[in-house]
Motif scaffolding. Structure first.
Motif, PDB file in Angstrom:
ATOM      1  N   LEU A 282      64.739  63.439  13.405  1.00 31.77           N
ATOM      2  CA  LEU A 282      64.657  63.360  11.942  1.00 31.77           C
ATOM      3  C   LEU A 282      64.560  64.757  11.333  1.00 31.77           C
ATOM      4  O   LEU A 282      63.709  65.556  11.733  1.00 31.77           O
ATOM      5  CB  LEU A 282      63.401  62.560  11.556  1.00 31.77           C
ATOM      6  CG  LEU A 282      63.078  62.481  10.066  1.00 31.77           C
ATOM      7  CD1 LEU A 282      64.086  61.608   9.330  1.00 31.77           C
ATOM      8  CD2 LEU A 282      61.674  61.929   9.842  1.00 31.77           C
ATOM      9  N   PHE A 283      65.453  65.041  10.377  1.00 25.35           N
ATOM     10  CA  PHE A 283      65.333  66.250   9.566  1.00 25.35           C
ATOM     11  C   PHE A 283      64.881  65.858   8.167  1.00 25.35           C
ATOM     12  O   PHE A 283      65.388  64.877   7.596  1.00 25.35           O
ATOM     13  CB  PHE A 283      66.691  66.967   9.417  1.00 25.35           C
ATOM     14  CG  PHE A 283      67.074  67.799  10.603  1.00 25.35           C
ATOM     15  CD1 PHE A 283      66.371  68.957  10.915  1.00 25.35           C
ATOM     16  CD2 PHE A 283      68.167  67.443  11.397  1.00 25.35           C
ATOM     17  CE1 PHE A 283      66.740  69.734  12.006  1.00 25.35           C
ATOM     18  CE2 PHE A 283      68.533  68.211  12.485  1.00 25.35           C
ATOM     19  CZ  PHE A 283      67.817  69.358  12.787  1.00 25.35           C
ATOM     20  N   HIS A 284      63.956  66.655   7.637  1.00 26.33           N
ATOM     21  CA  HIS A 284      63.555  66.487   6.240  1.00 26.33           C
ATOM     22  C   HIS A 284      63.754  67.836   5.568  1.00 26.33           C
ATOM     23  O   HIS A 284      63.541  68.891   6.181  1.00 26.33           O
ATOM     24  CB  HIS A 284      62.071  66.091   6.174  1.00 26.33           C
ATOM     25  CG  HIS A 284      61.536  65.999   4.773  1.00 26.33           C
ATOM     26  ND1 HIS A 284      60.905  67.052   4.140  1.00 26.33           N
ATOM     27  CD2 HIS A 284      61.568  64.982   3.880  1.00 26.33           C
ATOM     28  CE1 HIS A 284      60.563  66.678   2.921  1.00 26.33           C
ATOM     29  NE2 HIS A 284      60.950  65.428   2.735  1.00 26.33           N
ATOM     30  N   SER A 285      64.187  67.824   4.316  1.00 32.14           N
ATOM     31  CA  SER A 285      64.277  69.089   3.595  1.00 32.14           C
ATOM     32  C   SER A 285      64.087  68.831   2.113  1.00 32.14           C
ATOM     33  O   SER A 285      64.724  67.948   1.541  1.00 32.14           O
ATOM     34  CB  SER A 285      65.632  69.746   3.842  1.00 32.14           C
ATOM     35  OG  SER A 285      65.697  70.939   3.108  1.00 32.14           O
ATOM     36  N   SER A 286      63.172  69.575   1.504  1.00 31.53           N
ATOM     37  CA  SER A 286      62.893  69.343   0.093  1.00 31.53           C
ATOM     38  C   SER A 286      63.023  70.648  -0.689  1.00 31.53           C
ATOM     39  O   SER A 286      62.383  71.649  -0.353  1.00 31.53           O
ATOM     40  CB  SER A 286      61.488  68.723   0.008  1.00 31.53           C
ATOM     41  OG  SER A 286      60.898  68.981  -1.209  1.00 31.53           O
ATOM     42  N   HIS A 287      63.893  70.629  -1.688  1.00 32.35           N
ATOM     43  CA  HIS A 287      64.108  71.759  -2.607  1.00 32.35           C
ATOM     44  C   HIS A 287      64.505  73.058  -1.907  1.00 32.35           C
ATOM     45  O   HIS A 287      64.099  74.137  -2.301  1.00 32.35           O
ATOM     46  CB  HIS A 287      62.866  71.971  -3.493  1.00 32.35           C
ATOM     47  CG  HIS A 287      62.624  70.775  -4.356  1.00 32.35           C
ATOM     48  ND1 HIS A 287      63.487  70.400  -5.346  1.00 32.35           N
ATOM     49  CD2 HIS A 287      61.654  69.838  -4.332  1.00 32.35           C
ATOM     50  CE1 HIS A 287      63.055  69.290  -5.916  1.00 32.35           C
ATOM     51  NE2 HIS A 287      61.943  68.917  -5.316  1.00 32.35           N
ATOM     52  N   CYS A 288      65.293  72.921  -0.858  1.00 27.70           N
ATOM     53  CA  CYS A 288      65.749  74.088  -0.114  1.00 27.70           C
ATOM     54  C   CYS A 288      67.274  74.191  -0.167  1.00 27.70           C
ATOM     55  O   CYS A 288      67.831  75.280  -0.294  1.00 27.70           O
ATOM     56  CB  CYS A 288      65.252  73.957   1.327  1.00 27.70           C
ATOM     57  SG  CYS A 288      65.743  75.304   2.372  1.00 27.70           S
ATOM     58  N   LEU A 289      67.950  73.020  -0.119  1.00 28.26           N
ATOM     59  CA  LEU A 289      69.420  73.049  -0.075  1.00 28.26           C
ATOM     60  C   LEU A 289      70.061  73.519  -1.385  1.00 28.26           C
ATOM     61  O   LEU A 289      71.267  73.664  -1.471  1.00 28.26           O
ATOM     62  CB  LEU A 289      69.944  71.655   0.277  1.00 28.26           C
ATOM     63  CG  LEU A 289      70.108  71.448   1.774  1.00 28.26           C
ATOM     64  CD1 LEU A 289      70.109  69.978   2.115  1.00 28.26           C
ATOM     65  CD2 LEU A 289      71.382  72.109   2.284  1.00 28.26           C
ATOM     66  N   ILE A 290      69.261  73.741  -2.392  1.00 24.85           N
ATOM     67  CA  ILE A 290      69.761  74.296  -3.652  1.00 24.85           C
ATOM     68  C   ILE A 290      70.157  75.768  -3.442  1.00 24.85           C
ATOM     69  O   ILE A 290      70.970  76.320  -4.172  1.00 24.85           O
ATOM     70  CB  ILE A 290      68.653  74.158  -4.732  1.00 24.85           C
ATOM     71  CG1 ILE A 290      69.178  74.433  -6.128  1.00 24.85           C
ATOM     72  CG2 ILE A 290      67.468  75.032  -4.456  1.00 24.85           C
ATOM     73  CD1 ILE A 290      69.968  73.345  -6.698  1.00 24.85           C
ATOM     74  N   TRP A 291      69.549  76.393  -2.409  1.00 25.37           N
ATOM     75  CA  TRP A 291      69.826  77.814  -2.149  1.00 25.37           C
ATOM     76  C   TRP A 291      71.052  77.957  -1.283  1.00 25.37           C
ATOM     77  O   TRP A 291      71.184  77.286  -0.258  1.00 25.37           O
ATOM     78  CB  TRP A 291      68.613  78.490  -1.476  1.00 25.37           C
ATOM     79  CG  TRP A 291      67.439  78.528  -2.412  1.00 25.37           C
ATOM     80  CD1 TRP A 291      66.327  77.753  -2.331  1.00 25.37           C
ATOM     81  CD2 TRP A 291      67.306  79.338  -3.586  1.00 25.37           C
ATOM     82  NE1 TRP A 291      65.492  78.033  -3.386  1.00 25.37           N
ATOM     83  CE2 TRP A 291      66.067  79.005  -4.179  1.00 25.37           C
ATOM     84  CE3 TRP A 291      68.104  80.304  -4.200  1.00 25.37           C
ATOM     85  CZ2 TRP A 291      65.605  79.602  -5.346  1.00 25.37           C
ATOM     86  CZ3 TRP A 291      67.654  80.903  -5.369  1.00 25.37           C
ATOM     87  CH2 TRP A 291      66.420  80.549  -5.924  1.00 25.37           C
TER      88      TRP A 291
END
Ligand SMILES: C[S@@+](CC[C@H](N)C(=O)[O-])C[C@H]1O[C@@H](n2cnc3c(N)ncnc32)[C@H](O)[C@@H]1O
Length: 346
Positions: free
Chosen positions: A122-131
């Motif tokens: 499982l990968f989780h990512s929050s408010h990072c892929l905007i960069w």
């Protein structure tokens, strides 16, 4: 948290597919070192513990390996220093025995391979892929210019809008390819990032509003002689807020990588302290100060790197005062996209 239901569901699906005795491997991408960093670990662990209780599967110990990823400059020591106080000490001895959690820091860009092949559930990512991985080359090498805009603003030429969009497309496709290699078959990702409500460009308003105000604050410092004109015109943010359609199309374009399980957009107030109803900001100055803090935390390293440290306090004082005026028009809302993906079987 608004996106916990998606995270809980993804954890449950992973648990349903794991064979007894197998450890679960999870990674949070762009974990930062703030108050939210360990919340994700806690949420995943409490979902696992609830699952084990509900399925009366207490005989089944579930070991969890949790990787916390961010860029190498992230303050990983701060996280490690608060682990006992914020995480381990809140769990009972029995819980630790049934579902021990091993936490490790993982420095590196999510636009590179960071974990072994087929090793993650499982990968989780929050408010990072905007960069973005970088400012689009056509801008950084000076082929195209964006005036005093630091992102897509009202006066941004269409050709520059296209550069920002293409950089997003390249990064997102690369991200999907890399994570697909690292996930086990059927593994999942829950990704949250700022987006935009409407498809059309230019996209002033929405998420771009807080950045337009930052452009204005920097322009004010140019007029005051505190920042050189060419310094400002050569500064662009490695950032792009996509629409739901753009994200969906990119996922479908590489549909041999991921099945799109769920995608939705919700709006959150940039001022996390303001939970009042309606669109009117009750105290524009304090709301602007709250938002300025968040924006500063996110952008400070980029500002220091390009303009130096000297202008920081003044810049964000000016920023808060322009934003306070701007908030008289209504709340600054941030459209947020949350997407759940499952690694395809083919
Ligand atoms: C706004 S913070 C989000 C923190 C936390 N996930 C949250 O939701 O509160 C964005 C984080 O993404 C990290 N980041 C930016 N680009 C990255 C990259 N290419 N790889 C890994 N992390 C990155 C930044 O260093 C920063 O800590």
């Amino acid at each position: 948290m608004e996106t916990w239901p998606e995270l809980q569901e993804a954890v449950t699906e992973v648990l349903n597919s794991l064979s007894p005795g197998s450890p679960m491997v999870t990674a949070d991408l762009g974990c930062s070192s703030g108050p939210n960093t360990l919340l994700v670990v806690s949420e995943v662990m409490s979902t696992i513990r609830a699952y084990l209780r509900e399925t009366a599967d207490n005989s089944r110990a579930m070991e969890v390996q949790f990787f916390l990823n961010d860029l190498p400059g992230n303050d990983f020591n701060l996280i490690f220093g608060s682990l006992d106080e914020q995480f381990h000490s809140l769990v009972t001895m029995e819980e630790k025995t049934v579902s021990p959690c091993y936490i490790a820091g993982l420095p590196g860009s999510m636009y590179t391979r960071i974990l072994p092949c087929q090793s993650v559930h499982l990968f989780h990512s929050s408010h990072c892929l905007i960069w973005r991985s970088k400012v689009p080359e056509g801008l950084s090498n000076g082929t195209h210019v964006n005036g005093y805009n630091i992102y897509i603003g009202k006066t941004t030429p269409q050709v520059v809008v296209k550069l920002f969009r293409e950089q997003f497309e390249k990064d997102f496709e690369l991200f999907l390819t890399l994570r697909n290699e690292e996930l086990v078959s059927g593994g999942r990702m829950v990704l949250t990032f700022a987006g935009r409500k409407r498809g059309e460009m230019p996209m002033h308003g929405g998420v771009a509003r807080v950045w337009e105000v930052l452009s204005e604050a920097l322009e004010y410092l140019v007029h005051r002689g505190r920042v050189e004109k060419k310094k400002l015109s050569s500064f662009n943010m490695p950032y792009y807020a996509p629409s739901l359609d753009e994200v969906t199309q990119l996922i479908k374009k590489q549909n041999d990588l991921f099945d799109l399980e769920d995608i939705r957009l919700f709006e959150s107030n940039w001022d996390a302290h303001d939970d009042s109803d309606g669109d009117v900001v009750l105290d524009c100055s304090s709301s602007a100060a709250n938002i300025a803090k968040i924006i500063r935390a996110g952008i400070e390293p980029l500002i220091i790197n390009h303009f130096g440290e000297d202008i920081l306090d003044e810049l964000f004082r000016v920023y808060a005062s322009i934003l306070a005026k701007n908030l008289e028009k209504g709340k600054a809302m941030c459209p947020v996209i949350v997407v759940t993906l499952k690694k395809s079987k083919n």
